[in-house]
Design an enzyme around this catalytic site. Structure first.
Site, PDB file in Angstrom:
ATOM      1  N   ASP A   1      39.688  47.570  44.960  1.00 37.18           N
ATOM      2  CA  ASP A   1      39.883  46.762  43.729  1.00 37.18           C
ATOM      3  C   ASP A   1      38.650  46.999  42.762  1.00 37.18           C
ATOM      4  O   ASP A   1      37.578  47.754  43.200  1.00 37.18           O
ATOM      5  CB  ASP A   1      39.781  45.163  44.041  1.00 37.18           C
ATOM      6  CG  ASP A   1      39.637  44.309  42.617  1.00 37.18           C
ATOM      7  OD1 ASP A   1      40.628  44.696  41.664  1.00 37.18           O
ATOM      8  OD2 ASP A   1      38.835  43.444  42.658  1.00 37.18           O
ATOM      9  N   SER A   2      38.495  46.711  41.472  1.00 41.81           N
ATOM     10  CA  SER A   2      37.446  46.949  40.798  1.00 41.81           C
ATOM     11  C   SER A   2      36.144  46.062  41.122  1.00 41.81           C
ATOM     12  O   SER A   2      35.049  46.286  40.601  1.00 41.81           O
ATOM     13  CB  SER A   2      37.928  46.389  39.218  1.00 41.81           C
ATOM     14  OG  SER A   2      38.319  45.249  39.197  1.00 41.81           O
TER      15      SER A   2
ATOM     16  N   GLY B   1      40.114  46.206  33.866  1.00 42.43           N
ATOM     17  CA  GLY B   1      41.292  45.573  32.631  1.00 42.43           C
ATOM     18  C   GLY B   1      41.261  45.706  31.175  1.00 42.43           C
ATOM     19  O   GLY B   1      42.358  45.777  30.535  1.00 42.43           O
TER      20      GLY B   1
ATOM     21  N   CYS C   1      44.455  45.692  43.046  1.00 40.19           N
ATOM     22  CA  CYS C   1      44.087  45.484  41.655  1.00 40.19           C
ATOM     23  C   CYS C   1      45.489  45.560  40.740  1.00 40.19           C
ATOM     24  O   CYS C   1      45.972  46.515  40.809  1.00 40.19           O
ATOM     25  CB  CYS C   1      43.171  46.452  41.447  1.00 40.19           C
ATOM     26  SG  CYS C   1      42.598  46.280  39.525  1.00 40.19           S
TER      27      CYS C   1
ATOM     28  N   GLU D   1      34.762  34.399  37.915  1.00 38.18           N
ATOM     29  CA  GLU D   1      33.487  34.906  38.701  1.00 38.18           C
ATOM     30  C   GLU D   1      32.224  33.814  38.357  1.00 38.18           C
ATOM     31  O   GLU D   1      31.376  33.986  39.159  1.00 38.18           O
ATOM     32  CB  GLU D   1      33.168  36.292  37.761  1.00 38.18           C
ATOM     33  CG  GLU D   1      34.471  37.211  38.504  1.00 38.18           C
ATOM     34  CD  GLU D   1      33.971  38.785  38.559  1.00 38.18           C
ATOM     35  OE1 GLU D   1      32.828  38.968  38.179  1.00 38.18           O
ATOM     36  OE2 GLU D   1      35.089  39.400  38.640  1.00 38.18           O
TER      37      GLU D   1
ATOM     38  N   CYS E   1      46.994  38.990  38.174  1.00 39.65           N
ATOM     39  CA  CYS E   1      45.617  39.688  38.323  1.00 39.65           C
ATOM     40  C   CYS E   1      44.960  39.063  39.444  1.00 39.65           C
ATOM     41  O   CYS E   1      45.218  37.676  39.803  1.00 39.65           O
ATOM     42  CB  CYS E   1      44.948  39.122  36.927  1.00 39.65           C
ATOM     43  SG  CYS E   1      43.144  39.462  36.919  1.00 39.65           S
TER      44      CYS E   1
ATOM     45  N   HIS F   1      42.302  37.790  40.364  1.00 39.51           N
ATOM     46  CA  HIS F   1      41.487  36.478  40.278  1.00 39.51           C
ATOM     47  C   HIS F   1      42.325  35.342  40.056  1.00 39.51           C
ATOM     48  O   HIS F   1      41.857  34.064  40.385  1.00 39.51           O
ATOM     49  CB  HIS F   1      40.624  36.654  39.070  1.00 39.51           C
ATOM     50  CG  HIS F   1      39.324  37.677  39.132  1.00 39.51           C
ATOM     51  ND1 HIS F   1      39.783  38.915  39.210  1.00 39.51           N
ATOM     52  CD2 HIS F   1      38.129  37.502  39.103  1.00 39.51           C
ATOM     53  CE1 HIS F   1      38.477  39.754  39.526  1.00 39.51           C
ATOM     54  NE2 HIS F   1      37.464  38.870  39.308  1.00 39.51           N
TER      55      HIS F   1
HETATM   56  N1  DGL Z   1      41.286  43.342  39.569  1.00 42.35           N
HETATM   57  C1  DGL Z   1      41.573  43.207  38.034  1.00 42.35           C
HETATM   58  C2  DGL Z   1      43.122  43.151  38.213  1.00 42.35           C
HETATM   59  O1  DGL Z   1      43.812  42.670  39.067  1.00 42.35           O
HETATM   60  C3  DGL Z   1      41.044  42.013  37.483  1.00 42.35           C
HETATM   61  C4  DGL Z   1      39.540  42.431  36.984  1.00 42.35           C
HETATM   62  C5  DGL Z   1      39.222  43.595  36.314  1.00 42.35           C
HETATM   63  O2  DGL Z   1      39.612  43.596  34.910  1.00 42.35           O
HETATM   64  O3  DGL Z   1      38.719  44.741  36.672  1.00 42.35           O
HETATM   65  O4  DGL Z   1      43.865  43.555  37.108  1.00 42.35           O
END
Ligand code: DGL
Length: 280
Positions: free
Chosen positions: A19-20, A52, A82, A161, A193, A195
């Protein structure tokens, strides 16, 4: 780098999850719950987060580097944990691989299409995910009659976060973001997403009991289990105490990552190692 062949993969090889940053831990958490015998190598691109708000080209380049790193760890399958990377990079990169690769979008889209009764589905996610219209593409392949209404919610990621999972500020922002979706009469909402499952109770409060919430993280773990079974890669051996089942890597800020991870994973993570992902 040489492609790693499926057939040569032992069943106890780890699954690569990336993931990011920290968000993909909601996906890793579901994999840990649903298929506890599997080992996981998690990579969070904490130096280059957020994904994102970046372009398809940039995200595809990042994802390719991460996949190279994970292949070097001899993973037997890769989960793109992600939504943005699944939307932008998965289709292109999976063609280059000889091991199974699964993103979070398809499993979420499939369940949402099966769930809706009135044919109105809402999707919330990053600007990238919503702009790509990936969820509507998949949903309309299953049923072209379904109306998919997307809404980018960029403030949710920093709120999560910051730990403001249940807070009046998050309630207020969610009310503003979700108003137009509620007015459109959706009966299903995809948490598109990584989060968003962490603010599920806030979202539930705002949309009410009449809207079904779809969590792609949960559906992805379910689909991963099926995929591993199909490919004869599912690890049926119980992991003994003391086995190092989960390893975590990041591109920056390992301590911050570890603190966040420990707040959402039942399994306490001992360390997160920093690597130079640009070198891959
Ligand atoms: N993990 C990203 C997503 O699910 C969200 C966080 C980001 O923008 O990197 O799209």
């Amino acid at each position: 780098m040489e492609l790693i062949k499926n057939k040569e993969m032992p069943k106890d090889a780890p699954i690569g999850v990336f993931d990011s940053g920290v968000g993909g831990l909601t996906v890793a958490r579901e994999i840990m719950r649903q298929i506890p015998n599997e080992k996981i190598i998690y990579f969070g691109d904490t130096a280059r987060v957020p994904y994102g708000s970046k372009s398809k080209e940039t995200i595809t380049k990042y994802a390719r580097q991460i996949v190279r790193f994970l292949q070097g760890q001899n993973v037997k399958a890769i989960v793109v944990a992600c939504n943005t990377a699944s939307a932008y990079a998965l289709e292109e990169i999976e063609k280059e691989l000889d091991i199974p690769m699964l993103g979070v979008v398809k499993p979420g889209a499939k369940v949402a299409a099966e769930t809706t009764k009135n044919g109105n589905i809402g999707v919330i996610g990053t600007e990238g995910t919503i702009g790509s219209r990936i969820y509507s593409t998949y949903i309309n392949k299953i049923n072209p009659e379904i109306k998919v209404i997307g809404k980018a919610c960029p403030l949710f990621v920093p709120l999560v976060e910051e730990g403001l999972w249940e807070d009046p500020v998050t309630d207020e922002i969610a009310t503003r973001y979700l108003g137009s979706l509620i007015d459109s009469g959706i009966d299903t909402l995809i948490l598109g997403c990584t989060h968003y499952p962490l603010i599920r109770s806030t979202l539930r409060k705002i949309v009410g009991e009449g809207v079904t919430l779809v969590n792609p993280a949960y559906e992805t773990a379910r689909e991963l289990k099926e995929l591993l079974e199909e490919e004869n890669l599912l690890n049926r051996e119980e992991q003994g105490l003391g086995t190092e089942r989960y390893r975590f890597y990041v591109s920056d800020m390992a301590d911050k990552f570890r603190t966040f991870a420990n707040s959402i994973l039942k399994y306490g993570i001992l360390s997160a190692k920093t690597i130079h992902i640009e070198n891959y």
